[in-house]
Design an enzyme around this catalytic site. Sequence first.
Site, PDB file in Angstrom:
ATOM      1  N   LYS A 174      37.363  38.762  36.390  1.00  0.00           N
ATOM      2  CA  LYS A 174      37.310  39.931  37.603  1.00  0.00           C
ATOM      3  C   LYS A 174      38.608  40.464  37.700  1.00  0.00           C
ATOM      4  CE  LYS A 174      35.854  41.439  41.896  1.00  0.00           C
ATOM      5  NZ  LYS A 174      34.706  41.462  42.894  1.00  0.00           N
TER       6      LYS A 174
HETATM    7  C1  R5P Z   1      37.522  39.406  46.195  1.00  0.00           C
HETATM    8  O1  R5P Z   1      38.013  38.253  46.305  1.00  0.00           O
HETATM    9  C2  R5P Z   1      36.105  39.458  46.440  1.00  0.00           C
HETATM   10  O2  R5P Z   1      35.556  39.070  45.207  1.00  0.00           O
HETATM   11  C3  R5P Z   1      35.959  40.753  46.671  1.00  0.00           C
HETATM   12  O3  R5P Z   1      34.896  40.839  47.685  1.00  0.00           O
HETATM   13  C4  R5P Z   1      35.421  41.750  45.927  1.00  0.00           C
HETATM   14  O4  R5P Z   1      36.357  41.681  44.639  1.00  0.00           O
HETATM   15  C5  R5P Z   1      35.603  43.218  46.310  1.00  0.00           C
HETATM   16  O5  R5P Z   1      34.996  44.187  45.692  1.00  0.00           O
HETATM   17  P1  R5P Z   1      35.580  45.586  45.722  1.00  0.00           P
HETATM   18  O6  R5P Z   1      37.077  45.586  45.711  1.00  0.00           O
HETATM   19  O7  R5P Z   1      34.809  46.470  44.871  1.00  0.00           O
HETATM   20  O8  R5P Z   1      34.970  46.058  46.982  1.00  0.00           O
END
Ligand code: R5P
Length: 256
Positions: A171
């Site tokens: 990711k």
């Molecule tokens: C980060 O380490 C976590 O996994 C986050 O909660 C995730 O990447 C966040 O997703 P977004 O940036 O789409 O809110």
Amino acid sequence: MADWGIGNRVSRIMGSGKTVMLAVDHGYFQGPTTGLEDPRRTITPLIPYADSLMLTRGVLRTSVEPGTGVPVVLRVSGATSVLKELSGEGITTSMEEAVRLNASAVAVSVFVGSDNERESLLNLSRTVDEGERLGMPVLAVTAVGREMNRDARYLGLACRIAAELGARIVKTYYCEDFEKVVNSCPVPVVIAGGKKLPEKEALQLAAAAVSKGAAGVDMGRNIFQSSNPVGMIRAVRAVVHEGKPVEEAYGLFEKA
Ligand code: R5P
């Protein structure tokens, strides 16, 4: 037979090759993040549209019914908060616990370029060793909280290292020349959404990432902080799974 188990688990998350993962793990370092103050209330209506939920064991146990059947990507690294240096994570949840919770994958953050780079990459490697033994794929999360330029060179480096160490899914963040990141990473790449954007821009981000080879999104704030989270996740699905143009998908968001 561990490979069959890993293949089976990965296919629960991205059986079609594409995926809309819902990230609701933010509390592990941010506490009661806007939109997730009451996780059950936020998560429940979104479950029917999520190909998986990415979350901690605490939110899983308290806020998701075991009967829902939604695949779980269990965050197993953490133990740092926004009040301190984020990159000093350790492993917070055992592989045995992940198996007991019937996780479909576990997630570990790596902090390439930080003072804690080595420790975080060893966290990933050790988790991969344990996961491979039990048939549990590991998703590596790159570039969280980085002040470093999130460009194709840096993200390509971080993603490739994560894949080399055995992550089955990576990711990361979208960037210019994103195809370079995807093309040099031998495992599927999904993008985080990052900070809340206007809905149309977040859909453009998802569409651009998929058009450049991403397997989909692992999106959080741009869904659950939306004025219409169900409409937004449906619109994201239309972009990722059906390749709908952004304008059309945005229409779904507005209509819902
Ligand atoms: C980060 O380490 C976590 O996994 C986050 O909660 C995730 O990447 C966040 O997703 P977004 O940036 O789409 O809110």
